[in-house]
Each structure stands twice: as structure tokens, then as C-alpha cells.
Design an enzyme around this catalytic site. Structure first.
Site: not given
Ligand code: XIL
Length: 651
Positions: A324, A367, A402, A431, A433
Site C-alpha cells: 500500500e 501489493n 477487496h 486479498e 473478498d
Molecule cells: C487486516 C487483517 O486482516 C486484520 O486482522 C487486521 O486487524 C488489519 O489488517 N490490506 C492488507 C491486509 O494488506 O494486511 C489487511 O489485513 C487488510 C487490508
């Protein structure tokens, strides 16, 4: 629609649960059985019911105030905020079971914040898992603390406790309960995701408890890759300077290795979940853009990567080296994190250089989220192109994905993949979802069936796209295993979300079928029409002589539609091999989509035929299917059901 595009998390450090899963909400899937309560404390008998102080504070049953009944537990004489009531749950809480803990708290006077936690010890090592974070508590009324907790490790000491955030004021505790919903066995008669998607590894992000019991079985059965969701982040691996801890990550890595799963390392450099000492200068002040601070910060970065990446060596084949770093609202596209303001682009250059030195063979990724958004995508592209031209060893671009049920489009996602292809980098979905919410103000008590179906179509179409682009996409990871543990339960707001392929009880959702067999979720009203109903049941079945029993439940409804769940039990002594279940809808209802079976409807008569994997029902066994229906006006449940022409008992 970009309403649920990731919001930037601006806090420097987000506390991560340690080897345990905690979420702030308690909702379970519709149709769950009643929870089983393993602890109840109402203090009505005038005793402290096993609660003791964590130190020398006074704990006593009190009639001064009560949440229910006439008594509560009074906690007074505290000399530190961490002091408070605690109760033994060793032998009560089982490893791998998710308990919902609820407690009511009230200050004697004034106000403070209270939190609920679990202290666990293994040998001499103590750990503190927060179950409910700081929540405002007042003297004028009761505040509820509710959260979920799953023990992930073997322990010889386990207690729940309540403390306050800042004051040592006296407070009251009442009506504490701990309960769990009995788990269901995972489905072993459905295709494994890894088998239906052979083009690339499919992974899940996991936390400690997800390698245990049914969760571990589900993980092994369907996935070929794992990403520790929090365990490899800086706050977990180097909480204080040069003191490295792999206590959270090691069990996850060992599980992956034992079971032949690939591992994505996440993440070496991020602006979140990074302890504040990292950004504190030698003078004890927050770092600024001085040469001295930059040198110290890059030295810490190098030391961190050498240790963490070095600890696992070639066991971790892919690393999200930086996470990020893009902010598309900056002209240069670079996020103004402390990393950037102190060290400029050199923090990214250093991170990749050191990671490559330590891990010559690993795939090194950059990422980010919202990489489909053209403005952000293009800034990321420019950065990767520039750094690679400089010789910075970036092997791949990670798309977090996401997303939600209505955003982004397949076309925009395809444009994202195509944008990076000419760079010659690998691309991974890291990641994924799919939130059921399309904005931050929606909230549903249980996932509505139409959203679950929309979600299934998103999974279907996204996976089809990734598979078409298998020459660019080299892995797809989901950010979680099942809906019982998803970060979206508390992000961007606290509400129960359901973004994954398996539900809160680890059962396959329509989303799963979107990936595994899209014919099951169809796009037309009658996805797979078989012959017309073989027989319609009479309206008065005789339960006494039946060899089958049907449970018909409406698990969700909305204007014009509803979701139904049907369970067929073989109550006879002979095995059933192949079945048709027939019923009549008296209210004009129409089945629109059906899963785990195929449907034919002619007027009011509905017949459902088994799917290939649930046709055999042993004596005492059951088969289940679910469907979406339309209903205008009433939605009366069918009065009778016939299985292979024989009337069933209706439960
Ligand atoms: C999230 C975790 O899933 C949570 O448990 C934690 O509290 C916060 O981070 N982007 C990312 C991940 O790169 O590391 C994040 O993970 C979600 C968003």
C-alpha cells in the site's frame, strides 16, 4: 460504484490478536441452531460465582445496581486500571471453538472505557488476547461488551477478565455469558476449489485458529496456498527493536509445510501494524526528513528484512515486500507515510534490494488495494516501471481485490490485468473478498439471499477472468477462509459481513458454487429443468408410516422474494439412492434459483431432483438444498412433501 473502495487506515498501529481469532460481532448464519451456553454469571445467589480480582481489589456481590434481577458484582479498591474481575475458563473453552462472550458493565461514578480480554499462559509465557476493545462505560446505565474468541493454542491457564482503560474507579459487572454454536462437519462431497481451478494456486489468509479442527480440514481440502493474515507483520515479528518473535507465524508456516501448501509472506513494509518505535528517532522524537533519521530508519528496515525473511528462507516463496505505498491523490502517486516522508523512495528501493539479497529465489511483490481504479492503477504502473528500469528487483504486482457485490466491473478488472502485462511482471490476486455491502451505511442482520447470489456471480465472473488470464495471474488468494472470521466484520464499520466462499459454519455458499460449478447458480429462472413433477404430494401426509421427514425453512425474505432451505431426512431403514422431492406452493411462489439440486416447476408444483453428489441418503442421513424464490403477497410453507412419490413427515 466505488462506495466501498478501501478507505485508508490512518492509524500507525492496529493491534492484532495474538494466536487467537477475535471479532466484535456475534451474528451467525440464518438458521443456526441455538447456542450452547458454557458460562453464566448473574450474581443473583449473593456470591461472586467464581469471579476473583486480578490483584488485591475487592470483589463482592452487590445490591446497589443490577442489570437483571437484583444483584451484580461490585469491583472496588482498584489501584491500577488493569485490575478487575476475572474468571477461569480453562477446561471450559475448547481449542478451536468460537465462543461468544457477553458482559454488562457499569461505572459506580464518572465514566471510563472498559475492555474484555482473555489471559492465557503456556508454561511461563503469558499472552493477552483482546476480545472486545475499549468501549465507553458510564455510571448512569449498563454497557454491553460482546465479542468472539477462539483459542488457538494449548494452554495451562485461561481466564477471561474485564479492565478499564484509564481510571481506577469502582465498577459493576453483571449477566456474563459465554456460548458457542455447535459446528457442522465440513462438506466432503463437494469438489475442492483447488481441483476446479487448476491454473494457479488458490489461497486463503489465515489466523492462528484456522489451522485447527474443521477449519484446518477445510483449508487443506480446498486451498493450495496460505497467507498469514497478521502473523508476519512488523508488530508481530519485531514488536520491540531487534527482538524478533515468530510465535504467531511459526505454527501457520509449519501447518503449510506439513500439508504442502505454498506460502505468501505478508508483509515486510507497511504503514499499518508497525510499532511506533520504528519511527522514533535516536532523540526519542518522531522521525522527520533528516539525514540522520533516514539512515536510522533504513538501517532498521534492513535489519528487519534480514531477520524476518532470513528466518523463513526459501520456505516462503513469495513476499509482499511493500504494501500500500500508492496514493493516487498525490501528483507523484506516493503515499505520504512516515516511511516516505523520512526516507523518500529509498525505503522501497532498500526493501527490495535487501529482500533479494536474503532471498535470491523468492518472488518479490509490491501489493496494493484498488489497483483496478484507473488513476491508482496507472500510478502503480508508473512506479513499478520506473523502479524496474532502475534495476529494483520487483517480480510481481499484487492486486488485493477487496471488492463488493456491485464493484468493480469485470471490464475494469480485465483492464487492470492488461495494463501490467507489458511490464513482464507476475500478477497475483492477494486479498480477495467480496463484501455483501455496497456502502458504509448498509447493515443486514443476516446476509440477504439476493446479495449472496450477486456475490456468487461476482466470484464466478472474477474467477473466470483470472483463469482466462492465467498467463499473467499466477495465484489467487482470498482474505480469509470462511465468513466466521473476516476482517470486514469491523472494517470499514462494525457489522457482520459475509465476503468469502464458505459461511459462518464452514458450509459452501452460492459464492463457492460460483467458483466450483457455476451451473448451480444459473442465470435464468430455471437453471436445470428436469422432467415435470413425478407426483405431487397429497395435502395430508401420514407421518406415522413415512420413511422420510422434511424440514422446510424460510431463512430470509425481502419484498418480493425469499430464501428457502430444505432438509430431507431418510427416516426409513433402506438406503435411498437418487431422489425427487415434490411439493405444491399454495401462495403463487416461484423458485428462481436452486443449489445442491435441480428444479422443475409447473404452476404450483415443484420437483427437486438430487445433485450428483447428494443422491445417496443412508438410513438416518440427510440431504439439503437451498433456493431463492419469488413471492408476492403471502408466502405459506408447503403443507406436504413427497419423496420419490411417498409422503414425508413435515417437521
Ligand atoms: C487486516 C487483517 O486482516 C486484520 O486482522 C487486521 O486487524 C488489519 O489488517 N490490506 C492488507 C491486509 O494488506 O494486511 C489487511 O489485513 C487488510 C487490508
Amino acid at each position: 460504484m466505488r462506495a466501498l473502495a478501501r478507505l485508508a487506515v490512518t492509524t500507525l498501529m492496529v493491534a492484532a490478536p495474538v494466536a487467537a481469532v477475535t471479532v466484535a460481532t456475534t451474528a451467525n448464519a440464518a438458521g443456526d441452531p441455538a447456542p450452547i451456553t458454557v458460562l453464566t454469571s448473574d450474581f443473583e445467589d449473593g456470591t461472586s460465582q467464581g469471579w476473583t480480582g486480578r490483584s488485591a481489589e475487592t470483589i463482592a456481590s452487590s445490591t446497589a445496581v443490577a442489570h437483571g434481577g437484583t444483584r451484580s458484582l461490585a469491583i472496588s479498591g482498584r489501584t491500577a486500571a488493569w485490575q478487575g474481575p476475572s474468571h477461569d475458563v480453562l477446561g471450559t473453552f475448547e481449542k478451536g471453538t468460537a465462543y461468544t462472550i457477553s458482559a454488562w458493565v457499569r461505572m459506580e461514578s464518572g465514566s471510563d472505557s472498559a475492555r474484555l480480554s482473555v489471559e492465557r499462559r503456556t508454561g511461563e509465557v503469558a499472552a493477552y488476547d483482546q476480545v472486545v476493545g475499549n468501549t465507553a462505560v458510564i455510571s448512569g446505565g449498563w454497557t454491553n461488551l460482546t465479542g468472539r474468541y477462539t483459542l488457538a493454542t494449548d494452554v495451562d491457564f485461561l481466564r477471561i477478565y474485564v479492565e478499564t482503560a484509564s481510571t481506577t474507579g469502582s465498577f459493576y459487572l453483571d449477566d456474563v455469558t459465554a456460548s458457542y454454536v455447535p459446528s457442522l462437519p465440513i462438506q466432503t462431497d463437494i469438489p475442492a476449489v483447488k481441483d476446479v481451478v487448476p491454473e494457479f494456486p488458490v489461497g486463503a489468509a489465515i489466523t492462528g485458529a484456522e489451522i485447527i479442527g474443521d477449519h484446518g480440514s477445510l483449508l487443506k481440502r480446498h486451498f493450495t496456498s496460505v497467507t498469514p493474515g497478521n502473523a508476519l507483520k512488523w508488530d508481530a515479528t519485531e514488536p520491540t527493536e531487534n527482538t524478533f518473535s515468530y510465535a504467531q507465524a511459526d505454527p501457520l508456516i509449519a501447518f503449510a509445510e506439513t500439508n504442502g501448501l505454498a506460502i505468501r509472506g505478508h508483509t515486510l513494509v507497511w504503514h499499518n501494524q508497525t510499532p511506533s518505535w520504528v519511527f522514533t528517532g535516536a532523540d526519542g522524537q518522531p522521525m522527520t526528513a533528516t539525514a540522520e533519521d533516514k539512515e536510522l530508519l533504513l538501517a532498521r528496515l534492513e535489519n528487519h528484512i534480514r531477520n524476518v525473511a532470513g528466518h523463513y528462507g526459501s520456505d516462503i516463496g513469495v513476499w509482499d515486500v511493500v504494501n500500500e505505498v500508492i496514493d493516487e491523490n498525490q501528483a507523484d502517486g506516493l503515499r505520504r507515510s512516515t516511511w516516505y516522508t523520512v526516507a523518500g523512495l529509498d525505503y522501497i528501493r532498500t526493501a527490495f534490494r535487501v529482500a533479494r539479497e536474503v532471498l535470491p529465489d523468492a518472488k518479490l511483490f509490491i501489493n496494493d488495494y484498488n489497483t483496478n481504479v484507473p488513476a491508482k492503477r496507472d500510478k502503480l504502473y508508473n512506479l513499478v516501471a520506473q523502479l524496474r528500469a532502475e534495476g529494483v528487483p520487483i517480480d510481481g504486482v499484487g492486486h488485493q481485490m477487496h471488492i463488493n457485490v456491485s464493484w468493480p466491473s469485470i471490464a475494469e478488472t480485465e483492464a487492470m490485468i492488461e495494463k501490467f502485462a507489458p511490464l513482464g511482471v507476475e500478477q497475483q490476486v492477494t486479498e480477495m473478498d467480496v463484501s455483501i455491502y455496497t456502502n458504509s451505511s448498509e447493515t443486514f442482520p443476516a446476509p440477504p439471499a439476493d446479495r449472496l447470489l450477486q456475490q456468487a456471480y461476482v466470484y464466478r465472473d472474477m474467477f473466470a477472468l483470472f483463469r482466462e488470464h492465467a498467463s499473467e495471474i499466477t495465484s489467487v488468494t482470498l482474505w480469509g477462509l470462511a465468513d466466521d472470521n473476516t476482517w470486514l466484520d469491523t472494517f470499514p464499520v462494525t457489522r457482520k459481513d459475509a465476503p468469502l466462499l464458505f459461511d459462518t459454519r464452514l458450509q459452501a455458499k452460492p459464492a463457492y458454487w460460483g467458483v466450483a460449478d457455476p451451473s448451480k447458480i444459473g442465470t435464468s429462472p430455471s437453471p436445470s429443468v428436469s422432467s415435470s413433477p413425478s407426483s405431487s404430494p397429497s395435502s395430508s401426509p401420514s407421518a406415522g408410516s413415512s420413511t422420510c421427514a422434511v424440514t422446510y425453512r424460510v431463512t430470509g425474505s425481502w419484498p418480493g422474494g425469499f430464501q428457502g432451505d430444505v432438509k430431507v431426512a431418510n427416516t426409513g431403514t433402506a438406503a435411498i439412492s437418487g431422489w425427487k422431492l415434490a411439493w405444491r406452493f399454495a401462495g403463487g411462489q416461484q423458485v428462481a434459483q436452486l443449489w445442491n439440486g435441480s428444479v422443475a416447476q409447473s404452476g404450483a408444483d415443484v420437483t427437486v431432483t438430487n445433485a450428483s453428489w447428494n443422491g445417496a441418503i443412508a438410513p438416518g442421513g440427510t440431504a439439503s438444498f437451498g433456493f431463492l424464490g419469488s413471492a408476492t403477497g403471502g408466502n405459506p410453507a408447503p403443507a406436504a412433501f413427497a419423496l420419490n412419490g411417498t409422503n414425508c413427515a413435515v417437521l
